[in-house]
Design an enzyme around this catalytic site. Structure first.
Site, PDB file in Angstrom:
ATOM      1  N   HIS A 117      96.130  26.953  42.347  1.00  0.00           N
ATOM      2  CA  HIS A 117      96.117  25.535  42.704  1.00  0.00           C
ATOM      3  C   HIS A 117      95.301  24.753  41.682  1.00  0.00           C
ATOM      4  O   HIS A 117      94.255  25.201  41.232  1.00  0.00           O
ATOM      5  CB  HIS A 117      95.590  25.308  44.124  1.00  0.00           C
ATOM      6  CG  HIS A 117      94.302  26.016  44.453  1.00  0.00           C
ATOM      7  ND1 HIS A 117      94.213  27.388  44.618  1.00  0.00           N
ATOM      8  CD2 HIS A 117      93.061  25.549  44.658  1.00  0.00           C
ATOM      9  CE1 HIS A 117      92.973  27.726  44.901  1.00  0.00           C
ATOM     10  NE2 HIS A 117      92.240  26.632  44.923  1.00  0.00           N
ATOM     11  N   GLN A 174      87.237  30.901  42.511  1.00  0.00           N
ATOM     12  CA  GLN A 174      88.495  30.846  43.263  1.00  0.00           C
ATOM     13  C   GLN A 174      88.332  31.545  44.609  1.00  0.00           C
ATOM     14  O   GLN A 174      87.790  32.659  44.677  1.00  0.00           O
ATOM     15  CB  GLN A 174      89.620  31.517  42.458  1.00  0.00           C
ATOM     16  CG  GLN A 174      90.995  31.324  43.074  1.00  0.00           C
ATOM     17  CD  GLN A 174      92.122  31.820  42.161  1.00  0.00           C
ATOM     18  OE1 GLN A 174      91.880  32.401  41.113  1.00  0.00           O
ATOM     19  NE2 GLN A 174      93.355  31.575  42.579  1.00  0.00           N
TER      20      GLN A 174
END
Ligand SMILES: [Zn+2]
Length: 200
Positions: free
Chosen positions: A100, A94
């Site tokens: 997301h 990430q």
């Protein structure tokens, strides 16, 4: 809560293709394939596990909305597959710490061997269907493997291209490491022993 320097908190309407009560759907700014979409909660929560069940639920149902939008956007091209994934934490890959969900369209031939998709986040262990994948990290790579991905083929192909004829093609299949020099040396030693020089 909106975070000023978060790219997803200040995402423009031009990139947003769907707005839900708790979530947004947008086009990735750096798509890994045509139609790469992202689903985000409106709130700036770092990971899936900080999102509320209601946000998680809306993100999940938005996957189908994203797929429909991708099909419309790419028409008449039709994806052959999809990867749907979430990176959680820096160790999980990430880089933007606003949750997301990636929805990534895939196309036949976009990578040489797509088998096992998201397992490729750890490349050496990804493809358990390929021979020796589990020990690939330690084992030496084969010089020639056959097939169109053969690492040796790219060296031979230009030679074929400018050759007028090909004299010899040799192929070896062996499960053992060949040791031609050691064998040759042993043979020579034995030969010397069998025929000792006469005038000595
Ligand atoms: Zn944010």
């Amino acid at each position: 809560m909106r975070i000023l320097d978060c790219p997803f908190c200040r995402v423009g309407a031009d990139r947003t293709f769907h707005e839900g009560p708790l979530t947004l759907a947008l086009w990735d700014a750096f798509p890994v394939s045509p139609g790469h979409a992202l689903l985000i909660p409106r709130r700036n929560v770092a990971t899936w596990f900080e999102a509320t069940p209601a946000e998680q639920s809306e993100l999940t149902t938005s996957i189908a909305i994203a797929r429909d939008a991708i099909l419309r956007r790419l028409h008449p091209q039709v994806p052959d597959g999809f990867n749907i994934g979430i990176n959680v934490g820096a160790a999980g890959g990430q880089t933007v710490f606003h949750l997301h969900v990636h929805v990534i369209p895939r196309f036949k031939g976009d990578v040489p061997d797509p088998r096992d998709g998201v397992r490729h986040v750890i490349p050496a262990r990804a493809n358990y269907l390929r021979d020796g994948a589990a020990t690939e990290a330690q084992a030496p790579r084969a010089l020639a493997t056959g097939g169109t991905d053969d690492p040796f083929l790219r060296h031979v192909r230009p030679l074929f291209a400018r050759a007028t004829d090909v004299a010899i093609i040799a192929a070896f299949v062996t499960g053992q490491r060949p040791q031609p020099l050691a064998v040759a040396r042993r043979r020579r030693a034995r030969t010397r022993h069998a025929h000792p020089p006469r005038d000595r």
